[in-house]
Enzyme design. Structure first.
Site, short mmCIF file in Angstrom:
data_model
loop_
_atom_site.label_atom_id
_atom_site.label_comp_id
_atom_site.label_asym_id
_atom_site.label_seq_id
_atom_site.Cartn_x
_atom_site.Cartn_y
_atom_site.Cartn_z
N TYR A 8 0.85 -1.19 0.00
CA TYR A 8 0.00 0.00 0.00
C TYR A 8 0.89 1.24 0.00
CZ TYR A 8 -3.11 3.68 1.72
OH TYR A 8 -3.79 4.86 1.85
N GLU A 40 -3.66 7.66 -3.83
CA GLU A 40 -3.62 6.41 -3.07
C GLU A 40 -3.54 5.23 -4.04
OE1 GLU A 40 -6.13 4.56 0.65
OE2 GLU A 40 -7.27 5.18 -1.11
#
Length: 432
Positions: free
Chosen positions: A153, A241
């Site tokens: 991530y 993101e």
């Protein structure tokens, strides 16, 4: 040096990247309708990334089954992934009203892509984040399917606490990062970036190392991180993101899925990006509100909230819920308010058949309460308001505003504070 600052990173994520989830958590009895911020489809975000040198899967976009077939053939990929393009999450587990299950499919046969596209395009896809009837799919993305050997991530966010951008990363990707922050806080890493100096090579390398990239992949990941930061700055983003930010068995670092949020104040210099705003999934009332610089978010209750400022809106919705009521929406006037906006706001609120009462809660800092009061009285007369109206005003020119309301001769219930306003609004609905 990056360090596992789970608490701070979690707070950043909660504050910036999961605002809509935070709203839903505030009022468990209600459900939010689509967001009011700039919305880009997945393929649009990926094109922006590709244009800035970020590695993404090869893909084409199709708006018909025949175009999807041609795209699949042009890819010449070993395996193809077909993805329905809607703004809501949970597409993989969604259901179409055509009977097809899943908005994401893998296949090696271009003809299967065509068959699947026929059951997607023009049909409604329902997921856990869409309205009950789902959202109509108008386009599909036909992309090269890549195997992922490891998922991480990575995100870049604007953080008020740091007065600038921060990188947040975790070697545990492909899952809800909020859960990781709670269950494995040592796996969350945060790195502040000096917006004037820009991202440093050692910062990008350290983040790549924290994400678990090794050998040649570490430098490759660092290069991708720097390109993502350059994208973040160039497009005036508040968030980029990537989840998952992964590596393939062939040794390639790829941004497999991305979410980008933009600074609305930068619209004047990001005209091309804002022109891509997909409003087709918005409620018509949302789009109508935007014409008058009003911010509208629909809820499922029956008490309309008319406020200035998102924070005040959330507090108003919360206190209505605490007093046993259900907010029907919040409508944010913002700062530079004009009487015409107040009138249009009432017009929008009264057009909603669910609304049985209206609560006006204005804190006048840069907002002149007298302008609000004049707008309210004009709207009440011209629209022949038929639902109870509770008004709480505080701040700039409030005494003049109260005089205008008191001398109007209209059945307006004034409130001393927010608590009093919420109680009166809830009671007015209960009497019906």
């Amino acid at each position: 040096m990056a360090a596992p600052l789970a608490g701070q990173a979690g707070a950043v994520l909660r504050d910036l990247s999961l605002r809509s989830a935070r709203l839903r958590g505030g009022f468990p009895a209600v459900r939010l309708t689509p967001r009011r911020w700039l919305n880009l489809q997945e393929y649009q975000s990926k094109k922006l990334m590709a244009d800035h040198g970020v590695t993404v899967q090869r893909f084409f976009v199709a708006d018909s089954a025949n175009d999807a077939l041609e795209a699949a053939q042009r890819l010449k990929a070993k395996e193809i992934v077909l993805k329905a393009q809607i703004l809501a999450g949970g597409r993989g587990k969604g259901i179409f009203n055509s009977g097809l299950k899943g908005g994401v499919h893998l296949t090696k046969d271009p003809k299967i892509v065509e068959q699947l596209a026929k059951q997607m395009i023009g049909y409604n896809l329902s997921t856990k984040q869409t309205p009950k009837d789902g959202v109509t799919v108008k386009k599909v993305m036909v992309a090269e399917a890549l195997n992922i050997s490891r998922e991480t991530y990575f995100a870049i966010l604007m953080d008020r606490a740091c007065n600038g951008p921060v990188m947040v990363g975790s070697p545990q990707g492909g899952v809800d990062i909020e859960e990781v922050a709670v269950t494995s806080p040592e796996l969350i890493f945060k790195e502040e970036i000096d917006i004037f100096a820009g991202i440093k090579d050692h910062q990008a390398l350290q983040m790549a190392k924290n994400l678990g990239f090794k050998g040649p992949l570490q430098q490759q990941a660092a290069d991708q991180i720097k390109k993502l930061y350059n994208l973040f700055l160039k497009i005036d983003a508040t968030q980029v993101e990537v989840n998952p930010f992964g590596e393939t068995p062939e040794g390639q670092v790829v941004c497999f899925d991305a979410k980008i949020n933009f600074d609305d104040n930068a619209e004047f210099r990001q005209k091309e990006i804002f022109a891509m705003d997909d409003k087709s999934e918005n409620e018509p009332i949302e789009n109508e509100a935007a014409k008058y610089d009003l911010k509208y978010i629909g809820l499922d209750g029956n008490i309309a909230c008319f406020v200035n400022g998102a924070g005040l809106a959330m507090a108003t919705c919360d206190i209505i819920s605490l007093n046993g009521g259900k907010p029907a929406n919040f409508l944010d006037l913002g700062g530079g308010v004009k009487e015409a906006q107040v009138y249009q706001a009432f017009k929008l609120l009264t057009a909603d058949p669910k609304v049985e009462a209206i609560l006006v809660n204005i804190f006048g800092g840069i907002v002149n309460c007298a302008i609000i009061a004049n707008g309210i009285t004009k709207a009440c007369r011209e629209l022949e308001l038929k639902v109870p109206l509770v008004v709480r005003l505080e701040g700039t020119n409030v005494h003049e505003a109260q005089r205008i309301l008191n001398e109007s001769g209209l059945p307006i219930m004034s409130a001393n504070d927010l608590e009093d306003a919420a109680k009166k609004a809830v009671a007015s609905v209960a009497k019906k």
